[in-house]
Design an enzyme around this catalytic site. Structure first.
Site, PDB file in Angstrom:
ATOM      1  N   LYS A 130       0.726  -1.055   0.151  1.00  0.00           N
ATOM      2  CA  LYS A 130       0.006   0.095  -0.081  1.00  0.00           C
ATOM      3  C   LYS A 130       0.625   1.163  -0.076  1.00  0.00           C
ATOM      4  CE  LYS A 130      -3.957   2.022   2.636  1.00  0.00           C
ATOM      5  NZ  LYS A 130      -4.861   1.703   3.936  1.00  0.00           N
ATOM      6  N   SER A 205      -9.548   1.715   3.004  1.00  0.00           N
ATOM      7  CA  SER A 205      -8.849   2.386   2.038  1.00  0.00           C
ATOM      8  C   SER A 205      -7.656   1.588   1.182  1.00  0.00           C
ATOM      9  CB  SER A 205      -8.215   3.271   2.822  1.00  0.00           C
ATOM     10  OG  SER A 205      -7.236   3.030   3.869  1.00  0.00           O
ATOM     11  N   SER A 229      -9.842  -0.629   7.375  1.00  0.00           N
ATOM     12  CA  SER A 229      -9.077  -0.499   5.926  1.00  0.00           C
ATOM     13  C   SER A 229      -8.668  -1.646   5.289  1.00  0.00           C
ATOM     14  CB  SER A 229      -8.237   0.647   5.946  1.00  0.00           C
ATOM     15  OG  SER A 229      -8.876   1.849   6.024  1.00  0.00           O
TER      16      SER A 229
END
Lengths: 536, 619
Positions: A130, A205, A229
């Site tokens: 990420k 996210s 997330s």
């Protein structure tokens, strides 16, 4: 909006061509040109299943084969790069993917093996990261315009540990800006589509990481979970996502959103892959005072052993079923059905599932948004244009430079939360908001601690619905969608989302298992047992 | 694979392009531009030097303490800046008849750690700008603070040295404010649970106890330099600590660019807040000086004001004096900054008292504001008005867990503290019967005090039969007199311990004077030599140079006769009743003997021979 930092992939394409795949000629400086699939439209379709069997191997299988020389890391990397070439255009999981570096890395592993070196636990395993985990010399933006020109000077501890375990870093994945969002739509460089249905969100996210793992564009991925997330996108994309206990994995190098809640969590297509990744990245770190002392337990080995010997590891275990979450009228039928299915599966595995009522958790979401926003307002203050990142150079003075840089550099949702948090911490409001939210957090933590004296795991939905359509929800409307994931975040507990059983043609739905503080192993074990029973 | 890997890789690694550049790219180095000069840019205008107070008169006696000189010296104030009457002193006195000033002090002390508070960067002074930095102290994304254990240790030690309560559990908080010298735009500080609180410091001259409200840990900011801007030094000096929210009105907007030196960012500080217990600039200075001594003794800080290791901000308010002499109620306080020396503290406070009195006299109100001391104009000027209290939005620092300080740990640290200045002073008076003034002078510096004590000890063990008090007084006289005067002229020396002089050689010299081997005058001549050159044996030195005292009465009597022959008029005058002239003859004999004649013997012989009519009046 366009991607911030895609690189040309001439050598990846060359490698693909030599392997006998024909692709259209790559356009320079764009990964899209490499892809055989047309740009995604808003008509529903799923990304194609991988044809290459190499893409179906588990992390352990890949690592073992690469270590033994049975498979070269380069072959694995090439297979994954081909898959990226095939589906990235329709999914858009990556912000940065340096195909050259991926192949170079894979070759260097092969060369080391050829020299007789023993490779690590993740030898040759392609892992996506990420974009809020900093990578030295590789652009890191956290999905924000403000960091569009930022290249970190160091590796996050978890990234360094992946590399030390000889994993191959695939690239950086799309995310909601600074982790603020539940749909990966607030990224400044464009959104990610759900590989299962490209008209839908992958969740967020960590949507890019979930999509990359789901679409076989990486074997596993690292995400970060502040209020859900990792778990929610895992649920939406049909993969496994684990939020470890707070402090289990070092936060050093994780771009902070809400420091007291942030965790780094692995995502993958199987619980085993997630366990292997967690094992690699967990453990004490001198650079993070909130990281727990001691080395990481051998998660993968222990759950593999427990399941392989067919010892019915869940026999006699107690599982609480969170009734309020299930009775919630906004919970989608398919979600409810999946959770009840999981209940039946656990019962069949010998566990005792009992309904538990947790009324205090109703306040979790409000407390979470106050605390997370408060911490964010302070954590994000450093993005001011003074030291790094983008800046408005025309500003006449410091204040207008701050204002202009932050006005243009930060997205709507980020600004909303910064303002919310600033307000909550302000003199005169602190007591009513921040302090009160801290009290709620304590109440929830104590309620859950009490619960785990009676049960081993808490069974709950991850989110009220499966993946919703892109553009369907406004940001603030998504806040309440976090209500089933934030309790574990507030209490720092380990929690996992593992794909449940869904009907033919239905969207994936994850099953959430929350465990005792520090019992990451137990959570992985229960999830692995459920996974095996569900797939069987 | 056709292409050579290296070029492809190189291109790949650097080819990131941004989709968004706010009106053109900004080179990174613009903020981090390094000054051309290899010397760090000074942000302080050199202070106008006030003449140092004259050194105390040199001791005229050695073993036999002269109460006269000591008494004279005692009348001097301990404060270096109260020596002479300053301009405006009368004005201040007139103000004090009508108003009661209240003074409180806030001190930022740089802790003597090798590395920064939350990262491993060096704290060394004088390095090129931005060479002692890392991602943590530059506030890079993803970085986390890790507390330097020494910071806690030194803070607790400073608290113990100030008689504070030490918190068993302490925690850190974030103080949020935007300023370009603050890399994270928040300072990691302590808000509601300081490491130490509720202590006191006793002022040496008055014995007054000044309350210590709290002492807490925090980090320093980067050093801002605003080139080409008028009054750059003052503006830059205010950036650090509490320099919040003044940007926009200050120097930043007047300079076309600013430089930030992050070598100082993250350097550990302890902030010490006193009670509003002082009433003048002189008291504020005395507090500051005593605090400086304590911190230096405890080795918590080097306490140097000129390099910013000790920074005093002073709060001043005045209130009308009621009939009973006390203040009616506290007035509005004004904060004074940019006080780079103790003399600046004193002058700024007194100036501020007079300024506030003038306002009140005119019927105006004192505004709550921060003012800067301007060394050049000897005045204060407005920096910013405090409208209400700043909202720093403190909240618990989530990156550093609460810290537990066990009672055992505190005990261990307490045991490591040396005898502190106040205790030392009291012991010198008690044990050595020194005057309080001498005790203060000798204990001003820890190493100097150790030098003194060692000298006395050597003398005692060397079999000098005299009382310890007399020995101590002799040592004190040498150390506070001739030696101190010479040390003062030596750059970088703060006591005899910083010279070649050793307690052993000083003791030996004193013993030689005591047993009559050399005269005190010879001793005074030896001191400059001993300060510069290592000396294994003073006796050998004295003998080699032929400096031993003349104690042969016949030889001295010959010299006296010689002098009498050379000055027949004076002999006549003496015998005519001008007995004061004896001193002249003694002096002449000393001159003739090269200072070696035994003074007592010479005195006796001069009187004897002058009074003896039989002695020739020159032949």
């Amino acid at each position: 909006m366009s991607r911030c930092a895609f690189l040309s992939l001439p050598r990846a394409w060359e490698a693909a061509r030599q392997l006998g795949n024909t692709r259209s000629s790559p356009r320079k400086h764009g990964v899209r040109g490499l892809c055989g699939v047309q740009r995604a439209t808003n008509t529903r379709h799923s990304t194609p299943l991988p044809r290459n069997h190499l893409l179906t191997l588990s992390a352990h299988q890949v690592a073992r084969s690469v270590r033994s020389g049975e498979l070269s890391a380069e072959r694995i990397a090439t297979a994954y790069l081909e898959q990226v070439a095939a589906v990235e255009a329709s999914v858009g999981a990556y912000l940065v993917l340096d195909a050259e570096a991926v192949l170079e890395r894979a070759r260097s592993l092969d060369a080391r093996r050829a020299r007789g070196e023993k490779l690590g636990a993740l030898a040759g395993v392609p892992i996506a990261v990420k974009d809020n985990l900093v990578t030295a010399h590789l652009a890191t933006t956290a999905g924000s315009r403000l960091l569009s020109q930022y290249t970190p000077p160091y590796h996050a501890t978890c990234v360094e540990r992946l590399l030390r375990a000889d994993a191959v870093l695939m690239g950086k994945t799309v995310m909601d800006e600074f982790g603020m969002g539940s749909s990966t739509e607030t990224c400044a460089y464009g959104m990610t589509r759900n590989p299962v249905d490209t008209t839908r969100t992958p969740g967020g996210s960590s949507g890019g990481s979930a999509a990359a793992a789901a679409a076989h564009m990486a074997l596993a991925a690292l995400g970060s979970d502040t209020g859900g997330s990792v778990r929610q996108p895992a649920s939406f994309c049909g993969v496994v996502g684990m939020k470890p206990s707070y402090g289990r994995v070092s936060r050093n190098g994780l771009i902070a959103y809400a420091s007291s809640l942030d965790t780094v969590g692995p995502m993958g297509r199987t619980v085993g892959d997630v366990a292997l990744c967690l094992e690699a990245i967990a453990g004490a770190d001198d650079a993070d005072s909130t990281c727990l002392p001691g080395a990481a337990p051998p998660f993968w080995g222990r759950i593999t052993e427990a399941l392989a010997e067919d010892q019915a590891p869940l026999r006699g275990k107690r599982i609480g079923l969170w009734t309020e979450a299930l009775d919630d009228i906004q919970v989608d039928d398919s979600v409810r059905a999946t959770i009840l299915q999981a209940r039946d599966t656990f019962t069949a595995l010998g566990a005792e599932v009992r309904p538990v009522s947790l009324p205090h958790l109703a306040a979790a979401c409000s407390a979470y948004y106050i605390l997370a926003s408060s911490e964010a307002s302070s954590n994000l203050a450093r993005y001011d244009g003074v030291r790094y990142g983008a800046r408005d150079p025309e500003a006449a003075n410091t204040v207008s430079m701050y204002t202009s840089t932050r006005t243009h550099g930060l997205g709507e949702e980020v600004k909303r939360r910064v303002m919310l948090g600033t307000y909550a911490l302000s003199a005169g409001y602190y007591e009513a908001y921040y302090r009160q939210a801290m009290r709620v957090r304590n109440v929830i933590t104590l309620a859950l601690r009490g619960l785990f004296e009676d049960v081993d795991w808490l069974l709950a939905p991850v989110a009220p619905t499966p993946a919703f359509r892109l553009g369907e929800k406004r940001a603030v409307d998504m806040y309440s969608g976090d209500r089933m994931t934030v309790p574990a975040s507030l209490a720092g507990l380990p929690a996992i989302s593992v794909p449940g059983k869904v009907g033919e043609g239905q969207l994936p739905v994850g099953v959430q298992l929350i465990g005792r503080y520090l019992d990451d192993e137990g959570v992985l074990l229960a999830a692995a047992a459920l996974e095996r029973a569900t797939k069987a | 694979m056709a292409q050579p890997a290296s070029t492809a890789m190189g291109a790949a690694r650097t080819a990131y392009v941004s989709s968004w550049t706010p009106r053109g790219a900004v080179p990174f180095r613009r903020v981090f531009a390094v000054a051309k000069s290899s010397r760090p840019v000074s942000w302080r205008r050199p202070a106008r030097r006030t003449a140092p107070p004259p050194p105390p008169p040199p001791p005229t006696i050695w073993l036999q303490a002269s109460s006269g000189t000591a008494a004279a010296a005692n009348t001097r104030s301990a404060s270096p800046s109260t020596g002479g009457r300053r301009k405006g002193a009368e004005e201040l006195e007139r103000v004090l008849e009508r108003y009661v000033p209240t003074v409180g002090v806030e001190v930022h002390v740089q802790l003597a750690t090798r590395t920064k508070a939350y990262c491993a960067c060096s704290t060394r002074l004088g390095a090129l700008p931005n060479t002692q930095v890392c991602p943590v102290c530059l506030g890079h994304p993803g970085t986390l603070p890790v507390l330097n254990a020494r910071v806690l240790e030194l803070t607790v030690k400073s608290g113990l040295a100030m008689h504070c309560e030490i918190a068993e559990w302490t925690k850190f908080d974030r103080k949020n404010y935007f300023y370009p010298d603050t890399p994270k735009n928040y300072q990691i500080s302590q808000y509601d649970v300081p490491a130490a609180a509720d202590g006191w410091i006793e002022l040496p001259t008055s014995g007054k106890r000044v309350h210590i409200v709290r002492a807490h840990m925090e980090e320093d900011s980067a050093k801002m330099i605003h080139p080409g801007e008028v009054g750059a030094n003052v503006a830059a000096a205010t950036g650090a600590n509490g320099g919040a929210s003044e940007f926009g009105t200050g120097a930043l907007s007047q300079s076309s660019y600013s430089l930030a030196d992050h070598n100082r960012a993250g350097v550990p500080l302890v902030e010490i807040v006193s009670g509003p217990d002082m009433a003048s600039g002189a008291e504020a200075v005395e507090f500051g000086e005593e605090l400086q001594r304590i911190l230096r003794y405890a080795q918590v800080s080097n306490g140097n004001m000129q390099d910013g290791s000790l920074r005093l901000d002073v709060n001043v308010s005045i209130a009308p004096r009621a009939t009973d002499g006390a203040a009616t109620e506290l007035g509005t306080k004004v904060e004074l900054k940019n006080l780079n020396s103790f003399s600046a503290v004193e002058r700024a406070v007194d100036h501020e008292i007079v300024r506030q009195a003038a306002l009140l006299d005119r019927g105006e109100r004192v505004r709550q504001e921060t003012r800067l001391w301007d060394e050049r104009d000897q005045t204060t000027r407005l920096m910013r008005v405090k409208e209400g209290t700043s909202d720093y939005r403190y909240f618990p620092e989530p990156d550093i867990p609460p810290v537990h300080v066990s009672a055992e740990q505190v005990q261990e640290w307490r045991a490591q503290l040396p005898e502190l200045p106040a205790e030392k002073r009291a012991r010198y008076v008690r044990e050595y019967q020194l005057s309080e003034y001498d005790a203060r002078l000798l204990s001003a510096d820890r190493r100097g005090a150790e030098f003194f004590e060692r000298t006395v000890q050597v003398l005692q063990s060397g079999g000098v039969s005299t009382e310890v008090a007399a020995l101590a007084k002799a040592c004190a006289n040498w150390l506070t007199g001739d030696v101190a005067a010479l040390v003062k002229q030596k750059r970088g020396a703060s006591s005899a311990a910083d010279t070649q002089l050793t307690p052993e050689s000083l003791a030996e010299m004193i013993a030689l004077i005591e047993d009559g081997t050399i005269s005190g005058k010879i001793g005074k001549e030896l001191v400059p030599h001993l300060l510069e050159h290592a000396c294994a044996s003073v006796r050998a030195l004295v003998e080699e140079r032929g400096l031993t005292q003349l104690g042969d009465p016949a030889a001295i009597a010959d010299m006296v006769r010689e002098v009498m022959r050379a000055h027949p008029q004076n002999v006549q005058a003496y015998r005519g009743g001008k007995t004061k002239l004896a001193g002249f003859f003694v002096g002449q004999v000393m001159k003739v003997s090269g200072g070696r004649a035994d003074p007592a013997l010479t005195n006796r012989l001069v009187t004897e021979l002058l009074q003896s009519e039989s002695e020739p009046l020159g032949q």
